[in-house]
Design an enzyme around this catalytic site. Sequence first.
Site, PDB file in Angstrom:
ATOM      1  N   ASP A  24      19.998  78.165  82.573  1.00  0.00           N
ATOM      2  CA  ASP A  24      19.088  77.267  83.292  1.00  0.00           C
ATOM      3  C   ASP A  24      18.162  77.952  84.301  1.00  0.00           C
ATOM      4  O   ASP A  24      17.936  77.425  85.404  1.00  0.00           O
ATOM      5  CB  ASP A  24      19.899  76.158  83.995  1.00  0.00           C
ATOM      6  CG  ASP A  24      20.672  75.298  83.009  1.00  0.00           C
ATOM      7  OD1 ASP A  24      20.554  75.544  81.797  1.00  0.00           O
ATOM      8  OD2 ASP A  24      21.386  74.381  83.457  1.00  0.00           O
ATOM      9  N   LYS A 129      19.929  71.645  76.544  1.00  0.00           N
ATOM     10  CA  LYS A 129      21.200  70.914  76.673  1.00  0.00           C
ATOM     11  C   LYS A 129      21.023  69.723  77.618  1.00  0.00           C
ATOM     12  O   LYS A 129      20.438  69.871  78.698  1.00  0.00           O
ATOM     13  CB  LYS A 129      22.320  71.840  77.157  1.00  0.00           C
ATOM     14  CG  LYS A 129      22.053  72.500  78.507  1.00  0.00           C
ATOM     15  CD  LYS A 129      23.227  73.387  78.892  1.00  0.00           C
ATOM     16  CE  LYS A 129      23.006  74.091  80.214  1.00  0.00           C
ATOM     17  NZ  LYS A 129      22.829  73.245  81.375  1.00  0.00           N
ATOM     18  N   CYS A 162      26.204  74.192  86.412  1.00  0.00           N
ATOM     19  CA  CYS A 162      26.133  74.493  84.968  1.00  0.00           C
ATOM     20  C   CYS A 162      26.812  75.797  84.589  1.00  0.00           C
ATOM     21  O   CYS A 162      27.352  75.922  83.486  1.00  0.00           O
ATOM     22  CB  CYS A 162      24.681  74.486  84.516  1.00  0.00           C
ATOM     23  SG  CYS A 162      23.997  72.821  84.531  1.00  0.00           S
TER      24      CYS A 162
HETATM   25  C1  C5J Z   1      22.430  73.425  86.980  1.00  0.00           C
HETATM   26  C2  C5J Z   1      22.228  71.460  88.323  1.00  0.00           C
HETATM   27  N1  C5J Z   1      21.724  74.134  86.125  1.00  0.00           N
HETATM   28  N2  C5J Z   1      22.516  72.093  89.448  1.00  0.00           N
HETATM   29  N3  C5J Z   1      22.059  72.139  87.172  1.00  0.00           N
HETATM   30  O1  C5J Z   1      23.364  73.905  87.570  1.00  0.00           O
HETATM   31  O2  C5J Z   1      22.061  70.268  88.316  1.00  0.00           O
END
Ligand code: C5J
Length: 223
Positions: A24, A129, A162
Amino acid sequence: MAMIEAVPFPFHFDFDHVALVCIDMQKDFILPGGFADSLGNHIENVAPCIPVIQKLQEGFRKCALPVIHTKECHKPDLSDLPVAKRNRGNPKIKIGDHGPMGRILIDGEDGSDFIHELAPVFGELVISKPGKDTFYRTEFLDYLTTRKISNLIITGVTTEVCVQTTMRCANDRGFDCILIEDGTDSYFPEYKEITLKMLTSQGGIVGWTCKSEPILKALAEGI
Ligand code: C5J
């Protein structure tokens, strides 16, 4: 076989069965004007891992090893977005709304794309995702099992959301995972610190952690 000094004990991996996972590293989570910024997060805290992940990606590419990129995002019609997720916390701008970089966390919009430093190169797997877990409603498991990948070198943001979720879910599926300590960040430094401890407690209950340096060395030496 590479042997890496790690917490809680050395981590071994074979070049034929390893992949780098970059979680991400999207504009919406990292840049001013993105989703995370709009929620009032300290986005400056997630910047340090960027050059580290860049070096790891270069190292993996030089060795022709797989680099996998994930992005948390939803379909433009929001059919994969639970109402509860959209409304949680009653944010000023919600997933799917228009923000400075297009619709927030929508696949194909500028904000949901990767920061330019960590953009995938041709042939690398990009997983869109809808959840925190990279296995949930994605091709991740098929990709790994088809290629007989058993060891995951994990990086990305955020450590306790994530990244941790994916590492736990990979561990449950039998993968050996090592999280790169300087290759992951959180908006909350204390959450990063405690997550690293939690994952490696009880004899590596979820997996290992280490700095990027020994992994880069193993890649450079080609062992
Ligand atoms: C991730 C989030 N990528 N913090 N998403 O950790 O909402």
